[in-house]
Design a protein around this motif. Structure first.
Motif, short mmCIF file in Angstrom:
data_model
loop_
_atom_site.label_atom_id
_atom_site.label_comp_id
_atom_site.label_asym_id
_atom_site.label_seq_id
_atom_site.Cartn_x
_atom_site.Cartn_y
_atom_site.Cartn_z
N LEU A 32 1.03 -1.20 -0.01
CA LEU A 32 0.00 0.03 -0.07
C LEU A 32 0.97 1.16 0.11
O LEU A 32 0.59 2.03 -0.62
CB LEU A 32 -0.91 0.11 1.29
CG LEU A 32 -2.05 -1.02 0.96
CD1 LEU A 32 -2.73 -1.00 2.47
CD2 LEU A 32 -2.96 -0.60 -0.23
N ALA A 33 1.94 1.25 0.69
CA ALA A 33 2.89 2.48 0.88
C ALA A 33 3.53 2.62 -0.62
O ALA A 33 3.49 3.89 -0.95
CB ALA A 33 4.10 2.44 1.78
N LEU A 35 2.32 1.64 -3.28
CA LEU A 35 1.24 2.26 -4.31
C LEU A 35 0.70 3.77 -4.35
O LEU A 35 0.68 4.37 -5.04
CB LEU A 35 -0.06 1.30 -4.38
CG LEU A 35 0.00 -0.07 -4.76
CD1 LEU A 35 -1.07 -1.09 -4.43
CD2 LEU A 35 0.32 -0.21 -6.25
N VAL A 36 0.60 4.00 -2.87
CA VAL A 36 0.20 5.26 -2.57
C VAL A 36 1.26 6.21 -2.83
O VAL A 36 0.90 7.44 -3.57
CB VAL A 36 0.09 5.47 -1.06
CG1 VAL A 36 -0.26 6.96 -0.61
CG2 VAL A 36 -1.23 4.72 -0.61
N ILE A 37 2.39 6.04 -2.73
CA ILE A 37 3.55 6.99 -3.17
C ILE A 37 3.63 7.10 -4.60
O ILE A 37 3.93 8.04 -5.17
CB ILE A 37 5.01 6.52 -2.53
CG1 ILE A 37 4.81 6.90 -0.90
CG2 ILE A 37 6.23 7.33 -3.06
CD1 ILE A 37 5.96 6.39 -0.19
N VAL A 39 1.53 6.51 -6.89
CA VAL A 39 0.15 7.16 -7.49
C VAL A 39 0.30 8.82 -7.06
O VAL A 39 -0.07 9.72 -7.79
CB VAL A 39 -1.20 6.79 -7.02
CG1 VAL A 39 -2.36 7.68 -7.20
CG2 VAL A 39 -1.47 5.49 -7.49
N GLY A 40 0.74 9.10 -6.04
CA GLY A 40 0.97 10.42 -5.53
C GLY A 40 2.00 11.09 -6.38
O GLY A 40 1.96 12.25 -6.91
N THR A 191 7.79 8.34 -11.31
CA THR A 191 6.92 7.26 -10.60
C THR A 191 7.82 6.12 -10.15
O THR A 191 7.73 5.47 -9.10
CB THR A 191 5.58 6.88 -11.19
OG1 THR A 191 4.95 7.92 -11.42
CG2 THR A 191 5.09 6.05 -10.70
#
Length: 499
Positions: A32-33, A35-37, A39-40, A191
């Protein structure tokens, strides 16, 4: 998510094992970390960061002698020409970055855009390796400005070379060209880099957390660190959500309520746990003291700290052993915070304290045939002001010897042993100690101190009982073991229903 291929690697290196355990436990958080980073970073790079555009041009600057057509083909002259050309490279670069050229570029751009203040841009000059080709790059946030700067720089540089160095052989190889896509930011590249860094950072955090965590993790860790055998492994009973209390459930005796995990052997729901206690019962048969051929085997059940589950384990050990036909006595010797009464719905107002204080006879404090016809229980009684003195009394020692002739097994539910002498006093009247450790909670350092405390007084520590072991979290082999008992429990339940 299973990591079967990691099991072979875990014993090779302590740091590697810590990392792999951390990945197994926190892989979802790490994912999750990342993916969140990722996408951000993609969103910021695409929509929030201002785009930068670049225009480039290539120039070849030759020596005038390379233009000669006098028919001479001297190798010495060719060498001299090349050396002179190489020496001129630094001159070209300095001229391009000089204030003289930059001022003229600013003036030409201002004239083209009809402005008075020079706009912001970045001009860079690079030589292609082992060549005399100059690459001029102009970057800015304005597409047109980048192209105008590159064009003006190329024209002015060519003119300055002719004026300053008297060289006519300055050739524009590639006219200024604007790249279609922005050179910065690059969302995909940014990314990818951010996700890799997030993975490395989260892996580092997990590694530091695991390497600094000395809690009990696997039976192998216990054996290696404590040098003691693991005589039993009790699986986790389930989450509190799976044991949620209902209105009908509240009417049941406490030891049968879903929200109270107590006597597993009388609850079909926890058959896999009762099977683990039966295996423990088998192992207890081999812990026979040399001097106890006829008398009871007396075991002290304790833990390093509170909330390890020692009382639950002790109650279940006693009941499971009694169900095999052995005469069993369970004594609650935790006179500070007694808990055994909660497992059997008994009144502890009369118990061990009353007998040791001389207020009751031995027969009066024994609860006969509790849950099973072969199980007797002695509760703690009222909480005394001097528990250690009562346990050290000669009355307690004589009581244990007297009861030893009437039973096959006696289990002492002793208080936690760190920072208190009660457990050591109780254990000195038994054949040895069984330590209860809670998976993922008990600290190895605390257990090592507790074990040394017993060993220094000559008390034998038989082994360790690993309680609330979350097999699904540890590894592939334990996960299969867990599934086997779940399958066994399900099959038995269905069989009973069909019958």
């Amino acid at each position: 998510m299973n990591f079967a291929f990691l099991d072979q690697l875990k014993n090779n290196s302590v740091p590697l094992a810590a990392l792999l355990r951390g990945v197994q436990k926190y892989w979802l958080i790490m994912l999750l970390a990342v993916l969140v980073i990722g996408v951000g970073t993609f969103y910021v790079s695409t929509y929030l960061v201002q785009k930068t555009y670049q225009a480039t041009a290539s120039i070849l600057a030759l020596n005038n002698k390379e233009d000669s057509s006098d028919g001479k083909d001297s190798s010495s002259m060719t060498y001299t020409t090349l050396m002179m050309a190489n020496l001129l490279i630094n001159d070209y670069k300095e001229i391009l970055s000089s204030r003289r050229v930059l001022d003229k570029v600013d003036a030409k751009v201002c004239e083209a855009k009809n402005i008075t203040e020079p706009p912001k841009y970045k001009l860079s000059v690079n030589f292609k390796r082992n060549t005399r080709i100059l690459e001029i790059s102009a970057t800015s946030n304005d597409k047109d400005l980048s192209l105008q700067v590159a064009t003006a720089t190329t024209d002015i540089f060519t003119s300055e070379i002719r004026d300053l160095l008297k060289m006519d052989n300055v050739v524009t190889l590639d006219d200024p060209k604007l790249e279609d896509a922005p050179v910065s930011p690059r969302p995909l590249r940014n990314t990818a880099i951010a996700m890799v860094l997030a993975l490395l950072l989260s892996g580092g955090v997990v590694f530091l957390k695991e390497i600094s965590d000395d809690s009990v993790k696997t039976p192998e860790d216990i054996t290696e660190t404590l040098k003691l055998p693991v005589i039993g492994t009790i699986p986790e009973a389930g989450s509190k959500k799976s044991r949620r209390r209902s209105a009908d459930d509240a009417k049941q005796p406490r030891h049968k309520r879903l929200d109270f995990v107590g006597l597993f052997s009388i609850d079909e729901k926890y058959r896999h746990i009762s099977e683990a206690f039966r295996l423990l019962r088998t192992n207890l048969q081999y812990l026979t003291p040399e001097n106890a051929e006829k008398n009871a085997k007396v075991f002290t059940i304790t833990s390093a700290m509170a909330s390890e589950g020692k009382s639950s384990c002790c109650a279940n050990m006693a009941l499971i052993t009694a169900q095999s036909g052995k005469r069993v006595l369970l004594i609650d010797t935790d006179l500070r915070k007694p808990n055994v009464q909660n497992f059997f719905e008994l009144d502890r107002r009369v118990g061990l304290v009353n007998y040791l204080s001389g207020d009751a006879k031995l027969e009066e404090i024994i609860n006969r045939q509790v849950v099973d016809e072969h199980l007797d229980v002695i509760l703690s009684g009222p909480i005394p002001p001097n528990p250690s003195e009562l346990l050290m009394s000669e009355t307690f020692q004589k009581m244990v010897k007297t009861l030893g002739t009437d039973y096959d097994f006696i289990f002492f539910d002793a208080p936690p042993c760190l920072n208190m002498a009660d457990a050591t006093i109780v254990a000195s009247n038994s054949d040895g100690v069984i330590f209860v450790l809670r998976h993922g909670s008990t600290r190895m350092g605390a257990v090592q101190r507790a074990i040394r405390q017993f060993q220094q007084t000559g008390i034998k520590v038989h082994g360790v009982l690993l309680n609330r072991f979350d097999m699904k979290r540890v590894g592939y082999g334990y996960y299969n073991y867990y599934n086997y008992y779940n399958y066994y429990s399900y099959y038995q339940t269905d069989g009973n229903k069909e019958a």
